[in-house]
Design a protein around this motif. Structure first.
Motif, PDB file in Angstrom:
ATOM      1  N   SER A  68     -30.162 -55.131 -31.020  1.00 35.91           N
ATOM      2  CA  SER A  68     -31.248 -56.920 -31.092  1.00 35.91           C
ATOM      3  C   SER A  68     -29.537 -57.584 -31.460  1.00 35.91           C
ATOM      4  CB  SER A  68     -32.080 -56.966 -32.262  1.00 35.91           C
ATOM      5  OG  SER A  68     -31.116 -56.593 -33.260  1.00 35.91           O
ATOM      6  N   PRO A 127     -30.518 -59.937 -36.544  1.00 40.06           N
ATOM      7  CA  PRO A 127     -30.085 -58.943 -35.475  1.00 40.06           C
ATOM      8  C   PRO A 127     -29.235 -58.142 -35.749  1.00 40.06           C
ATOM      9  CG  PRO A 127     -29.111 -61.230 -35.282  1.00 40.06           C
ATOM     10  CD  PRO A 127     -29.830 -60.929 -36.601  1.00 40.06           C
ATOM     11  N   ASP A 128     -28.192 -56.848 -34.662  1.00 42.06           N
ATOM     12  CA  ASP A 128     -27.399 -55.830 -34.795  1.00 42.06           C
ATOM     13  C   ASP A 128     -25.855 -56.153 -34.449  1.00 42.06           C
ATOM     14  OD1 ASP A 128     -29.738 -53.553 -35.316  1.00 42.06           O
ATOM     15  OD2 ASP A 128     -29.943 -53.634 -32.984  1.00 42.06           O
TER      16      ASP A 128
END
Length: 108
Positions: A18, A40-41
């Motif tokens: 993400s 998120p990543d």
């Protein structure tokens, strides 16, 4: 062609992860982490987002303009550049700088 070769190494690099893109605008001032269900990543910042020290970007994209003054000197985004250098150790930076020669007026 050169850009395609340079950026081809990023194709599918983060596939399945993400990400969130922080752009410049009024919504950036209103953002806070509790509004997201999960972090998120990958974080990507654009232009003035660099001034949000609470956001640790993985990538930062910017474009800046320089304007030629009547005396031939250039005015540009020194505040941006100083901040980019300050934070660049922890992120990958992609910048484009353009020079406008003999610009009739500078933007406000």
């Amino acid at each position: 062609m050169l850009a395609r070769l340079q950026f081809s190494r990023f194709k599918d690099k983060y596939k399945g992860q993400s990400a969130i893109l922080f752009e410049t605008g009024p919504s950036l001032e209103k953002f806070s982490w509790p509004v997201l269900p999960e972090r998120p990543d990958i974080l990507v910042g654009v232009n003035q987002a660099i001034f949000r020290d609470d956001l640790a970007f993985d990538h930062y994209w910017c474009s800046h303009f320089y304007y030629e003054n009547a005396d031939g000197s250039l005015d540009g985004p020194e505040a941006f550049l100083d901040k980019i250098v300050e934070r660049s150790a922890d992120m990958q930076v992609f910048c484009l700088s353009l020079i406008h020669i003999s610009a009739p007026t500078r933007p406000a």
